[in-house]
Design a protein around this motif. Sequence first.
Motif, PDB file in Angstrom:
ATOM      1  N   GLU A 116       0.879  -1.081  -0.230  1.00 27.99           N
ATOM      2  CA  GLU A 116      -0.010  -0.028   0.073  1.00 27.99           C
ATOM      3  C   GLU A 116       0.834   1.301  -0.102  1.00 27.99           C
ATOM      4  O   GLU A 116       0.487   2.226  -0.752  1.00 27.99           O
ATOM      5  CB  GLU A 116      -0.813   0.051   1.287  1.00 27.99           C
ATOM      6  CG  GLU A 116      -2.131   1.040   1.127  1.00 27.99           C
ATOM      7  CD  GLU A 116      -2.601   1.094   2.415  1.00 27.99           C
ATOM      8  OE1 GLU A 116      -2.800  -0.131   3.115  1.00 27.99           O
ATOM      9  OE2 GLU A 116      -3.115   2.103   2.815  1.00 27.99           O
ATOM     10  N   LYS A 120       1.609   4.209  -2.804  1.00 20.62           N
ATOM     11  CA  LYS A 120       1.041   5.509  -2.503  1.00 20.62           C
ATOM     12  C   LYS A 120       2.266   6.689  -2.488  1.00 20.62           C
ATOM     13  O   LYS A 120       1.952   7.728  -2.937  1.00 20.62           O
ATOM     14  CB  LYS A 120       0.649   5.468  -0.841  1.00 20.62           C
ATOM     15  CG  LYS A 120      -0.921   5.301  -0.552  1.00 20.62           C
ATOM     16  CD  LYS A 120      -1.385   5.426   0.562  1.00 20.62           C
ATOM     17  CE  LYS A 120      -2.797   5.057   0.981  1.00 20.62           C
ATOM     18  NZ  LYS A 120      -3.218   4.994   2.253  1.00 20.62           N
ATOM     19  N   LYS A 124       2.194  10.672  -4.121  1.00 16.61           N
ATOM     20  CA  LYS A 124       2.377  11.929  -3.192  1.00 16.61           C
ATOM     21  C   LYS A 124       3.461  12.616  -3.562  1.00 16.61           C
ATOM     22  O   LYS A 124       3.540  13.850  -3.883  1.00 16.61           O
ATOM     23  CB  LYS A 124       2.647  11.329  -1.818  1.00 16.61           C
ATOM     24  CG  LYS A 124       1.301  10.919  -1.068  1.00 16.61           C
ATOM     25  CD  LYS A 124       1.285  10.850   0.299  1.00 16.61           C
ATOM     26  CE  LYS A 124       0.042  10.565   0.948  1.00 16.61           C
ATOM     27  NZ  LYS A 124       0.024   9.940   2.242  1.00 16.61           N
ATOM     28  N   ILE A 135      -6.710   8.498  -3.969  1.00 15.78           N
ATOM     29  CA  ILE A 135      -5.439   7.671  -3.825  1.00 15.78           C
ATOM     30  C   ILE A 135      -5.790   6.483  -3.814  1.00 15.78           C
ATOM     31  O   ILE A 135      -5.436   5.352  -4.629  1.00 15.78           O
ATOM     32  CB  ILE A 135      -4.339   8.154  -3.085  1.00 15.78           C
ATOM     33  CG1 ILE A 135      -3.670   9.464  -3.210  1.00 15.78           C
ATOM     34  CG2 ILE A 135      -3.367   7.115  -2.742  1.00 15.78           C
ATOM     35  CD1 ILE A 135      -2.508  10.160  -2.444  1.00 15.78           C
ATOM     36  N   GLU A 136      -6.784   5.951  -2.956  1.00 15.68           N
ATOM     37  CA  GLU A 136      -6.914   4.687  -2.562  1.00 15.68           C
ATOM     38  C   GLU A 136      -7.811   4.007  -3.713  1.00 15.68           C
ATOM     39  O   GLU A 136      -7.425   2.918  -4.073  1.00 15.68           O
ATOM     40  CB  GLU A 136      -7.822   4.373  -1.470  1.00 15.68           C
ATOM     41  CG  GLU A 136      -7.033   4.288   0.036  1.00 15.68           C
ATOM     42  CD  GLU A 136      -7.697   4.613   1.284  1.00 15.68           C
ATOM     43  OE1 GLU A 136      -8.994   4.269   1.504  1.00 15.68           O
ATOM     44  OE2 GLU A 136      -7.046   4.996   2.071  1.00 15.68           O
TER      45      GLU A 136
END
Length: 331
Positions: A116, A120, A124, A135-136
Amino acid sequence: MKSEPLLELKDVTHEYRVGGGLGIVGRSTIKALVSVSFSVPSEKPVSIGLIGESGSGKTTIARLILGLLEPTYGKVLYKGKSVSEWLRKNKLAYLKEVQPIFQDPYSIYNPFYRVERILKAPLKKLKIVNDGKAIEDMIISAMKDMGLRPEDILGRYPHQLSGGERQRLMLARILLIKPRLIVADEPVSMIDASLRAIFLDQLRVLKDKIGASCLYITHDLDIANCVADSLIVLCQGNVVEEGSTNEIINEPLHPYTKLLLSSIPAPSPKARWKDRMQLAEATSLSEQARVEKGCIFWPRCPYAMDVCKKERPPMIEVEPGRRVLCFLYVK
Ligand SMILES: Nc1ncnc2c1ncn2[C@@H]1O[C@H](COP(=O)(O)OP(=O)(O)OP(=O)(O)O)[C@@H](O)[C@H]1O
Ligand SMILES: [Mg+2]
């Protein structure tokens, strides 16, 4: 008017400096690339195969494009500006546009980050999105697109994934970043043969989806034939031939390319590659001597003439986009 290429290598020579060892004193240089020039056009996404034997300089080219090395001579330009300038003045923009796929994805993941966080982080850092929910959603959708089950994988560490899953994770990462150029260095050489076709298919889907160009590095002509629209053939740090994949596979010009092709089984017993088979028998692939004068290939070339032993051959453009570094084609 022809527009500026996306990527251009102009007369790039790269020398590695190495120290002595095992009682050998002194330092020397290894010429990994010699006056390499080629470009990736910007008009539409293309897939270019960079092909050559082990030690021919393929990874050195990838590292120069990624800014991990600086050329000793010559220029590596992205959209007309040198890679070093991009990295000095606009590093994030460059990382957003040019992304690698490595042979061993394990080496680029932080082993202490779960999947994860691995996915991510670039979103960012490269300021692609900031909103947590967005984002998820993006991560879940990219993983599904690349055949990974988010519910199984997101909480795992890289070492808890199979080699194939780690490779697909790299594809999901690229799908999220949406670069303009993918530099893929032998990405399937460490995964199981049965998974290779799936990976290559996913790479194709990914490229089409984001409209990226791809420089696909391989020593395997079969794979290059599957993935690339055009080929650049490297021999001991020299570009010896360039053209569309079809032209090169069906009518290779350089004796080295003929030799490479002869190592692929011919499609039928009455193969049109018969003469290439004879060429392979007449030369030795193991002969790796670096030739200081003349054509780098002459000791292995059954067509070598006197001039080949004395002078560097010219790059002949036999037709637009079709080039060969060989005296045989001098008119
Ligand atoms: N860090 C380094 N220091 C010194 N020499 C190097 C270094 N990296 C590569 N070389 C040499 O430069 C030449 C080109 O190496 P490169 O890794 O680019 O080849 P390659 O085509 O990617 O080979 P392979 O198919 O085995 O990956 C080789 O002779 C290699 O030994
Ligand atoms: Mg390599």
